[in-house]
Scaffold this active site. Structure first.
Site, PDB file in Angstrom:
ATOM      1  N   GLU A   1       3.627  -5.420   7.647  1.00 42.16           N
ATOM      2  CA  GLU A   1       2.645  -4.347   8.134  1.00 42.16           C
ATOM      3  C   GLU A   1       2.936  -4.066   9.658  1.00 42.16           C
ATOM      4  OE1 GLU A   1       2.000  -6.572   5.818  1.00 42.16           O
ATOM      5  OE2 GLU A   1       0.508  -6.020   4.359  1.00 42.16           O
TER       6      GLU A   1
ATOM      7  N   ALA B   1       0.925  -1.359  -0.026  1.00 41.21           N
ATOM      8  CA  ALA B   1      -0.081  -0.116  -0.137  1.00 41.21           C
ATOM      9  C   ALA B   1       0.871   1.167   0.068  1.00 41.21           C
ATOM     10  CB  ALA B   1      -0.854   0.012   1.448  1.00 41.21           C
TER      11      ALA B   1
ATOM     12  N   GLY C   1       0.811  -5.122   0.958  1.00 42.61           N
ATOM     13  CA  GLY C   1      -0.512  -5.361  -0.098  1.00 42.61           C
ATOM     14  C   GLY C   1       0.296  -5.873  -1.197  1.00 42.61           C
TER      15      GLY C   1
END
Ligand SMILES: CC/C=C/CC(=O)SCCNC(=O)CCNC(=O)[C@H](O)C(C)(C)COP(=O)(O)OP(=O)(O)OC[C@H]1O[C@@H](n2cnc3c(N)ncnc32)[C@H](O)[C@@H]1OP(=O)(O)O
Length: 716
Positions: A123, A61, A100
């Site tokens: 993450e 992301a 992501g």
């Protein structure tokens, strides 16, 4: 964005375009959604490959978007839609598939990677969990145990390991996109049900609850108050026990809590701080992008004590040939025995087949004459260092860079005794030097841009986070540590115990409180420095005010009593014996403190955890503002990176300056004023802090700009 092209033989190729790492920005997500629709609708397309431009699949992301409102198509439905496609979809992974990016690959039916690719779900390091189905798909693919390891640590794995774990279907040394195209052509028309990870059961060991409990207690212990690792375990518990849809609901719920937490903001700030410090600039205008670094292939280290040995290993691990010099025969013999073993161990830990660098040991300073860079790591004594620098300057060939591993002595003074002061910089490593990530690169007024660039570049090669800092006593890290230690000692005088102070700091998130830390590094280190500064020693009167400031003789008296810390088995705590590691409260220390207070007419009072934190941390933060004001650090990110990577500041709290922003500058100022006393200058609020408060307390990201403006207008 993402581009769509149709290759001969009915394969649709979707390419992510968003340099430098093809992060999944709103435009990229929109591009993928559109391209997948097109592939679905085109009857001539029988299979699909997703890849990234410029040899990088996807870095996840777009972290920069987290700070603003969510725009563009959301990630989770986009990923579901890819998994649901009824034509085979393969991810062609080159470079990176992280966060992501890997979740996108997990939605594909096949994953084919280049052998140099790196994969992972990092993450957790950003205060999040793999919230686009990663916490539910990965354990279904590789089993709960392996997924727990990858997701709770966030570690990156090589393509070879990912293949072994079952994340990848194939790995190639040649072009991964070509192989993926060939592969999807060969499987077109085959059933896809077993390739949709969301439909599979999660392989779990029989004692699943005990495994999850064990991992939970391990992450709680390791993460010291960090929320994300705990949430990751909870999400994986859901994967192990619930159907996919309910697991996704749990993932969403946990992600929402994390996403809005201060910890996620702090960790994302820490991610960018690490990158900001690489783009260093000096007051002279020299910068990372206008200065050329020399590539070092041969270096020398002078002094083979603990620090010198670690530096030799760090250099050798990068493939540099090292001449390791020690003039004391006994120390040299020991280093020649110990260093190769350290090197072997560290190479093994880093999974290197053989340590790349060659080390030669010598007792003769003359042997450094052919190297390109020298790092001096002798005893922390200015007159000794001056002698070494004078000698080096005459022995080394012209143009050799001379660096000092001093932890706080004057770099300019060292430069002054050499023939080329421009080639002198500080390279301040942290113990153990081959393990700790921080490197303070200290420039003096005469250090050349080339010398700074070379030291920074060398740090990067060694895997360090290099931070360029100005020359002042203690540089950045140790200068800020001084008021912190001082307050801790004052708190003991006023009624606290070492354990009380340590527990407050450990609860805040430090791996070790100040007194445990002091026992580990040895109380005599500071004692020697205070003696050199004339603050203690024979002839110095034993008062609680010295050189016009409040002074606590407590640590000096501990040293005088032979309590030097772990190495003597006794310090602020007692240990099982010299070198013991387990700290136990010591009644001797309590009697010592009571006697001390009685002698000085001090009455012990009860001290709250809040006061301990405020006095220790706000004194340290205040010195950080002074450092910014003095332009010793270029910005708050530099200070924060130093504290996170070198001083155990909890990463999920961003760093001291980020913490000040979170607490509120007005509150820090008010509490400093409250604790301030005329003979404790460290608690006198810095001018910069006052000016920031007066300007409405701008966020930490704006301080650099604010400081530059204030400087232009001579307000600082
Ligand atoms: C539902 C929401 C779910 C979110 C899940 C996620 O995906 S969170 C993001 C997970 N991804 C990561 O954590 C990867 C972060 N990036 C890295 O680890 C490294 O950058 C890299 C990809 C391994 C590349 O390392 P390298 O050393 O080659 O380069 P830099 O680190 O210097 O990075 C180059 C520039 O790229 C910027 N950048 C990197 N990743 C991202 C990202 N995911 N989003 C936005 N920007 C990213 C980085 O900041 C550098 O740019 P600068 O301008 O130089 O700062």
């Amino acid at each position: 964005m993402a581009t769509y092209s149709r290759l001969p033989g009915s394969v649709a190729l979707i390419t992510l375009h968003n340099p430098p790492v093809n992060a999944l920005s709103a435009a990229v997500r929109q591009g993928i959604v559109d391209a997948v629709q097109r592939a679905l609708k085109d009857p001539k397309v029988t299979s699909v490959v997703i890849c990234g431009q410029n040899g990088k699949f996807c870095g996840g992301a777009d972290i920069r978007e987290f700070a603003g409102p969510m725009l563009g198509p959301p990630l989770v439905p986009m990923i579901h839609a890819i998994e649901a496609v009824d034509k085979p979809v393969a991810a062609a992974i080159e470079g990176v598939a992280l966060g992501g990016g890997l979740e996108l690959a997990l939605a594909c039916h096949y994953r084919i990677a280049h052998s140099k690719a790196v994969l992972g779900l990092p993450e957790v390091t950003l205060g999040l969990l793999p919230g686009a189905g990663g916490s539910q798909r990965l354990p279904r693919l590789i089993g709960l145990t392996a997924a727990l390891d990858l997701i709770t640590t966030g570690r990156h794995v090589s393509a070879a390991e990912a293949l072994k774990l079952g994340v990848l279907d194939q790995v190639t040394d040649s072009n991964a996109v070509d192989l993926a195209v060939e592969f999807v052509r060969s499987v077109a028309g085959q059933p896809l049900d077993s390739r949709r990870l969301s439909t599979l059961p999660c392989p779990c060991p029989p004692d699943v609850d005990s495994l999850l409990d064990k991992v939970m207690s391990k992450v709680r212990q390791r993460s010291r108050g960090a929320l994300a690792p705990v949430a990751c375990v909870r999400a994986l518990r859901a994967a192990a026990s619930l159907p996919y849809a309910q697991g996704m609901e749990k993932e969403r719920e946990l992600m929402a809590t994390l996403f809005n937490s201060g910890q996620a903001r702090a960790l994302q700030y820490a991610f960018f701080s690490q990158r900001v410090v690489g783009k260093w600039s000096l007051p002279s205008g020299a910068r990372w992008d206008n200065s050329t670094a020399r590539i070092i292939s041969k270096a020398a280290v002078i002094g083979l004590g603990t620090m010198g040995r670690g530096i030799v290993v760090a250099l050798a691990l990068t493939g540099i040939s090292v001449v390791a010099v020690e003039t004391q025969e006994k120390q040299l013999a020991e280093a020649s025995r110990v260093v190769p073993a350290m090197l072997q161990r560290e190479a093994g830990r880093r999974r290197l087949a053989t340590p790349p660098g060659v080390i030669s040991f010598s007792s003769n300073l003359q042997d450094v004459s052919e190297v390109e860079l020298v790092i001096e790591a002798v005893f922390e004594d200015m007159s000794l260092k001056l002698q070494v620098f004078k000698h080096l300057s005459s022995v080394c060939r012209p143009g050799t860079l001379l660096c000092s591993n001093t932890s706080g002595l004057d770099i300019d003074q060292l430069a002054a005794v050499t023939q080329s002061p421009g080639l002198v910089v500080g390279m301040h490593f942290f113990a153990p030097a081959h393990v700790m990530k921080l490197l303070e690169v200290v420039y003096g007024p005469r250090s050349s841009p080339e010398a700074v660039a070379t030291a920074m570049q060398l740090g990067k090669r060694m895997g360090k986070v290099g931070v360029a800092v100005g020359n002042c006593p203690g540089f950045v890290g140790n200068r800020m540590l001084k008021p912190y230690l001082e307050q801790a000692n004052f708190l003991l005088e006023e009624g606290a115990t070492p354990r009380q102070v340590d527990e407050a700091l450990e609860e805040f998130g430090f791996p070790m409180g100040v007194f445990r830390m002091s026992d580990l590094s040895g109380l005599d280190v500071g004692w020697r420095i205070r003696k050199e500064a004339g603050l203690t020693g024979p002839g110095v009167e034993s008062t609680r005010t010295r050189q016009g400031r409040r002074y606590s003789p407590l640590p000096d008296q501990m040293c005088e009593a032979g309590r030097l810390g772990q190495k003597t088995g006794k310090g602020w705590y007692q240990y099982d014996g010299p070198g013991g590691r387990v700290a136990r409260s010591d009644p001797w220390v309590h009697i010592f403190l009571e006697t001390y207070r009685a002698e000085h007419g001090l009455v012990a009072r009860s001290i709250t955890l809040e006061e301990i934190l405020e006095r220790c941390l706000y004194a340290l933060i205040n010195e950080g503002f002074n450092i910014l004001q003095d332009a010793v650090a270029a910005g708050p990110e530099d200070i924060d990176a130093i504290y996170v990577f070198g001083y155990g500041w909890p990463r999920h709290r961003g760093g001291p300056m980020f913490h000040a922003d979170q607490v509120g500058l007005g509150r820090i100022l008010q509490r400093l004023n409250q604790h301030s006393h005329p003979d404790v200058p460290h608690l006198k609020p810095s001018t910069l802090l006052r000016r920031l408060v007066a300007a409405g307390s701008p966020p930490v990201q704006k301080w650099r700009e604010f400081i530059n403006k204030e400087r232009v207008h001579s307000q600082l």
